[in-house]
Design a protein around this motif. Structure first.
Motif, PDB file in Angstrom:
ATOM      1  N   PHE A 129       0.842  -1.208   0.000  1.00 14.94           N
ATOM      2  CA  PHE A 129       0.000   0.000   0.000  1.00 14.94           C
ATOM      3  C   PHE A 129       0.875   1.256   0.000  1.00 14.94           C
ATOM      4  O   PHE A 129       0.716   2.140  -0.845  1.00 14.94           O
ATOM      5  CB  PHE A 129      -0.919  -0.032   1.234  1.00 14.94           C
ATOM      6  CG  PHE A 129      -1.776   1.195   1.411  1.00 14.94           C
ATOM      7  CD1 PHE A 129      -2.582   1.671   0.389  1.00 14.94           C
ATOM      8  CD2 PHE A 129      -1.800   1.871   2.631  1.00 14.94           C
ATOM      9  CE1 PHE A 129      -3.377   2.791   0.565  1.00 14.94           C
ATOM     10  CE2 PHE A 129      -2.591   2.991   2.815  1.00 14.94           C
ATOM     11  CZ  PHE A 129      -3.378   3.458   1.780  1.00 14.94           C
ATOM     12  N   ILE A 130       1.828   1.314   0.925  1.00 12.61           N
ATOM     13  CA  ILE A 130       2.631   2.530   1.058  1.00 12.61           C
ATOM     14  C   ILE A 130       3.590   2.682  -0.135  1.00 12.61           C
ATOM     15  O   ILE A 130       3.723   3.764  -0.718  1.00 12.61           O
ATOM     16  CB  ILE A 130       3.379   2.538   2.414  1.00 12.61           C
ATOM     17  CG1 ILE A 130       2.350   2.595   3.559  1.00 12.61           C
ATOM     18  CG2 ILE A 130       4.362   3.699   2.508  1.00 12.61           C
ATOM     19  CD1 ILE A 130       1.419   3.800   3.550  1.00 12.61           C
ATOM     20  N   GLY A 161       1.139  11.591   5.203  1.00 15.64           N
ATOM     21  CA  GLY A 161       2.151  11.671   4.123  1.00 15.64           C
ATOM     22  C   GLY A 161       3.204  10.591   4.217  1.00 15.64           C
ATOM     23  O   GLY A 161       4.309  10.744   3.681  1.00 15.64           O
ATOM     24  N   TYR A 166       5.416  13.240  -1.410  1.00 14.42           N
ATOM     25  CA  TYR A 166       5.068  14.664  -1.444  1.00 14.42           C
ATOM     26  C   TYR A 166       6.071  15.483  -0.644  1.00 14.42           C
ATOM     27  O   TYR A 166       6.446  16.585  -1.045  1.00 14.42           O
ATOM     28  CB  TYR A 166       3.634  14.895  -0.942  1.00 14.42           C
ATOM     29  CG  TYR A 166       2.629  14.631  -2.034  1.00 14.42           C
ATOM     30  CD1 TYR A 166       2.401  15.573  -3.039  1.00 14.42           C
ATOM     31  CD2 TYR A 166       1.932  13.430  -2.094  1.00 14.42           C
ATOM     32  CE1 TYR A 166       1.506  15.318  -4.068  1.00 14.42           C
ATOM     33  CE2 TYR A 166       1.040  13.172  -3.118  1.00 14.42           C
ATOM     34  CZ  TYR A 166       0.822  14.121  -4.106  1.00 14.42           C
ATOM     35  OH  TYR A 166      -0.049  13.878  -5.133  1.00 14.42           O
ATOM     36  N   ALA A 188       3.340   2.965   8.489  1.00 16.50           N
ATOM     37  CA  ALA A 188       3.446   3.686   7.213  1.00 16.50           C
ATOM     38  C   ALA A 188       4.646   4.619   7.253  1.00 16.50           C
ATOM     39  O   ALA A 188       5.434   4.705   6.296  1.00 16.50           O
ATOM     40  CB  ALA A 188       2.163   4.476   6.957  1.00 16.50           C
ATOM     41  N   GLY A 210       1.866   9.031  14.588  1.00 15.86           N
ATOM     42  CA  GLY A 210       0.641   9.330  15.333  1.00 15.86           C
ATOM     43  C   GLY A 210      -0.586   8.932  14.540  1.00 15.86           C
ATOM     44  O   GLY A 210      -0.509   8.643  13.345  1.00 15.86           O
ATOM     45  N   PHE A 212      -4.271  10.380  13.661  1.00 10.63           N
ATOM     46  CA  PHE A 212      -5.012  11.645  13.758  1.00 10.63           C
ATOM     47  C   PHE A 212      -6.395  11.482  14.385  1.00 10.63           C
ATOM     48  O   PHE A 212      -7.021  12.461  14.750  1.00 10.63           O
ATOM     49  CB  PHE A 212      -5.083  12.368  12.398  1.00 10.63           C
ATOM     50  CG  PHE A 212      -5.706  11.596  11.269  1.00 10.63           C
ATOM     51  CD1 PHE A 212      -7.029  11.188  11.286  1.00 10.63           C
ATOM     52  CD2 PHE A 212      -4.941  11.296  10.141  1.00 10.63           C
ATOM     53  CE1 PHE A 212      -7.597  10.497  10.215  1.00 10.63           C
ATOM     54  CE2 PHE A 212      -5.493  10.601   9.067  1.00 10.63           C
ATOM     55  CZ  PHE A 212      -6.826  10.192   9.111  1.00 10.63           C
ATOM     56  N   GLU A 213      -6.866  10.224  14.518  1.00  9.35           N
ATOM     57  CA  GLU A 213      -8.169  10.029  15.164  1.00  9.35           C
ATOM     58  C   GLU A 213      -8.040  10.115  16.684  1.00  9.35           C
ATOM     59  O   GLU A 213      -9.029  10.291  17.393  1.00  9.35           O
ATOM     60  CB  GLU A 213      -8.764   8.680  14.767  1.00  9.35           C
ATOM     61  CG  GLU A 213      -9.215   8.671  13.303  1.00  9.35           C
ATOM     62  CD  GLU A 213      -9.783   7.325  12.879  1.00  9.35           C
ATOM     63  OE1 GLU A 213     -10.295   6.584  13.735  1.00  9.35           O
ATOM     64  OE2 GLU A 213      -9.701   7.021  11.680  1.00  9.35           O
ATOM     65  N   SER A 227      -3.375  14.859   1.721  1.00 11.84           N
ATOM     66  CA  SER A 227      -3.570  14.329   0.372  1.00 11.84           C
ATOM     67  C   SER A 227      -4.107  12.903   0.396  1.00 11.84           C
ATOM     68  O   SER A 227      -3.485  12.003   0.976  1.00 11.84           O
ATOM     69  CB  SER A 227      -2.227  14.368  -0.378  1.00 11.84           C
ATOM     70  OG  SER A 227      -2.346  13.709  -1.623  1.00 11.84           O
TER      71      SER A 227
END
Ligand SMILES: C[S@@+](CC[C@H](N)C(=O)[O-])C[C@H]1O[C@@H](n2cnc3c(N)ncnc32)[C@H](O)[C@@H]1O
Length: 323
Positions: A129-130, A161, A166, A188, A210, A212-213, A227
């Motif tokens: 995936f990554i 990211g 990016y 990731a 981390g 984000f949830e 993104s």
């Protein structure tokens, strides 16, 4: 309609060949079915049928002694230096989730934790995936990043990211940035970090593991890049994340949300509409969104100067400024 219905057969032939490493095995040479069957440890008759179908699909070319890669296939899947097979392995991992679509349509929810597998639970899938995201964005990022307006930004956070593609492009095209922070889940992040750490072209990149949830987004940034992340969240998750990013930004800072945007009719373009179903089978409540939906959530969070910019054939950026 028959061609549409049979589309899965061609896809399965291609994805199976990619998983086998067939295109890499052929490389720049012409190889016979016998040679290939021995090298890949597969059945010769079955492989011959696959090779002929791949020839009919214009992925291979048939010579006097065997099969060659089509030049485009050679460039992307046959040449180790320019190889990008991870994205197709990731797509193949998603096949099982797509097979469950009828059940998902009945209940509204997937009964298989595909997203968790791709986000750390299954090492192979997480890597594909990554790395697959890097396969897709290594040409796209250098096209998209110069179109953004980051003239006054010094510290940028790339939320989600992890692949790092990016971040490297931000350093290349916006030398005024003093620091580029990548915030992503630990697995990731570790994969992107491994690729970027030794690169001179990523010397300004810092890594912040981390979720984000759950975790706070590090503050002190005047630009945030988000993104291809929002589509994995449901509507309330999107609104919550946008509010969190607003809080993390310095005053005057800019949020840029990059997505496959739906048109206002939500039934076009085709890529974003099909991707909405991809998120239906892969996540708990994600889908693609329109620029108007994302813009409205940004406005509700407090952002001003909201604008939509098409940055590639399939993607656009919704941006806003924290006053
Ligand atoms: C579809 S990929 C997009 C990667 C990259 N931003 C791009 O545009 O190519 C989604 C990214 O979001 C990250 N991600 C998903 N859920 C997350 C969470 N809860 N907290 C932090 N990162 C998350 C994933 O690990 C992955 O790197």
């Amino acid at each position: 309609m028959q061609r549409l219905a049979g589309g899965f057969q061609a896809a399965k032939i291609f994805l199976t060949a990619n998983d086998l490493g067939l295109f890499l095995e052929i490389g720049a040479a012409e190889k016979s079915p016998g040679e290939l069957a021995a090298a890949l440890s597969v059945d010769r008759r079955a492989l011959r049928l696959l090779l002929n179908a791949l020839t009919a699909l214009n992925m291979l070319e048939k010579g006097d002694h065997g099969y060659r890669n089509h030049p485009v296939v050679y460039e992307h899947l046959g040449n180790p230096a320019t190889y990008r097979g991870a994205i197709f392995r990731h797509i193949h991992h998603c096949w099982d989730s797509w097979s469950r679509l009828p059940g998902v349509v009945q209940t509204g929810k997937p009964d298989f934790a595909a997203e968790a597998n791709a986000l750390g639970e299954n090492d192979e899938w997480t890597r594909d995936f990554i790395e697959g995201m890097n396969d897709v964005t290594r040409d796209l990022a250098p096209q998209v990043v110069p179109q953004l307006d980051l003239e006054r930004a010094e510290v940028l956070i790339d939320v989600g990211g992890g692949p790092g593609t990016y971040a490297a492009a931000f350093q290349q095209f916006w030398p005024e940035l003093s620091e580029i922070r990548i915030f992503d889940l630990p697995d990731a992040l570790a994969l992107g970090r491994k690729r970027l750490e030794d690169l001179e072209s990523a010397s300004k990149v810092r890594f912040y593991p981390g979720n984000f949830e759950i975790d706070p987004i590090p503050g002190g940034a005047d630009a945030i890049w988000l993104s291809q992340v929002l589509h994995s969240q449901n509507e309330s998750g999107c609104q919550e994340l946008i509010r969190k990013l607003y809080a993390a930004l310095d005053r005057g800072g800019k949020l840029m949300v990059h997505e496959f945007l739906l048109d206002d009719d939500k039934a076009s373009p085709v890529m974003a509409s099909i991707f909405a179903v991809h998120m239906l089978v892969m996540t708990e409540g994600g889908r693609t969104y329109s620029g108007a939906e994302i813009g409205a959530w940004m406005k509700a969070a407090g952002f001003v100067d909201i604008a939509v910019l098409n940055v590639s054939d399939d993607t656009a950026v919704v941006s806003g400024r924290k006053p």
